[in-house]
Design a protein around this motif. Sequence first.
Motif, PDB file in Angstrom:
ATOM      1  N   GLN A  11     -35.319  29.452  15.122  1.00  0.00           N
ATOM      2  CA  GLN A  11     -36.444  29.099  14.859  1.00  0.00           C
ATOM      3  C   GLN A  11     -36.409  27.703  14.176  1.00  0.00           C
ATOM      4  N   HIS A  15     -40.072  25.232  15.684  1.00  0.00           N
ATOM      5  CA  HIS A  15     -40.628  24.244  15.488  1.00  0.00           C
ATOM      6  C   HIS A  15     -40.740  22.411  15.524  1.00  0.00           C
ATOM      7  N   THR A 152     -36.324  27.908   4.465  1.00  0.00           N
ATOM      8  CA  THR A 152     -37.051  29.100   4.428  1.00  0.00           C
ATOM      9  C   THR A 152     -38.007  29.408   5.335  1.00  0.00           C
ATOM     10  N   ASN A 153     -38.507  29.891   5.653  1.00  0.00           N
ATOM     11  CA  ASN A 153     -39.786  30.234   5.877  1.00  0.00           C
ATOM     12  C   ASN A 153     -41.577  29.858   5.491  1.00  0.00           C
ATOM     13  N   THR A 174     -37.964  23.871   4.007  1.00  0.00           N
ATOM     14  CA  THR A 174     -38.712  25.451   5.007  1.00  0.00           C
ATOM     15  C   THR A 174     -38.207  24.539   5.945  1.00  0.00           C
ATOM     16  N   ARG A 175     -38.310  25.504   7.090  1.00  0.00           N
ATOM     17  CA  ARG A 175     -37.459  24.834   8.763  1.00  0.00           C
ATOM     18  C   ARG A 175     -38.338  24.401   9.290  1.00  0.00           C
TER      19      ARG A 175
END
Length: 212
Positions: A11, A15, A152-153, A174-175
């Motif tokens: 994940q 990004h 978190t996403n 956040t990721r």
Amino acid sequence: MRVLVIGANGQVARHTLTKLNEAGHTPVAMIRNAEQETAVKEKGAKETVFADLEANFDHAFNGIEAVIFAAGSGGHTGADKTILIDLWGAVKAIDTAERLGVKRFVMLSSMGTVDPDKSERIRHYLVAKKLADDHLKRSSLDYTIVRPGSLTNEPAKKLLKLEEEIQVRDNTITREDVAIVLAEVINQKTSYGKTFEILNGATPIQQALGKL
């Protein structure tokens, strides 16, 4: 810069492919099978290379100028996979980069790695990360070790708390923000030889990184 992203289907790594692409780099996604290829290319991978951390992956380093190690065994696996991927896979990647002359190496690690004994639930994971980090520190590579807190996403906030060791862990990150940091430090020489923890905070990312 041709940047090999190890564990590119993860994940944070997905990004990171996007952020590297946006910054003008050539992200090369290291993935295990063809089923993952479409997803990583949609996220910005310019090239893909098929390799497995549990086997020989020297070929993945052909023409590579920098490495981001973002692989992880995942929460659904046992301690055996954590050892094979998060520890042994990382050690092999470090040794391969050193042997093949790829000097720049960015490690995605974890907050809590300073003292794994403080966490019973994921202690085996933190021990694996700590041992891999320590191996990288002993290498001759131009390394940076990034240790985020709970992920978190949510969309990126682009604001950080960045310290060598964060004592008051009053937030998450956040990721996407972690990915921004990984892509930003690739070319940042002031981050060489540095290990730091990050959470979302009040300081713009570039300003926080500028203090390294």
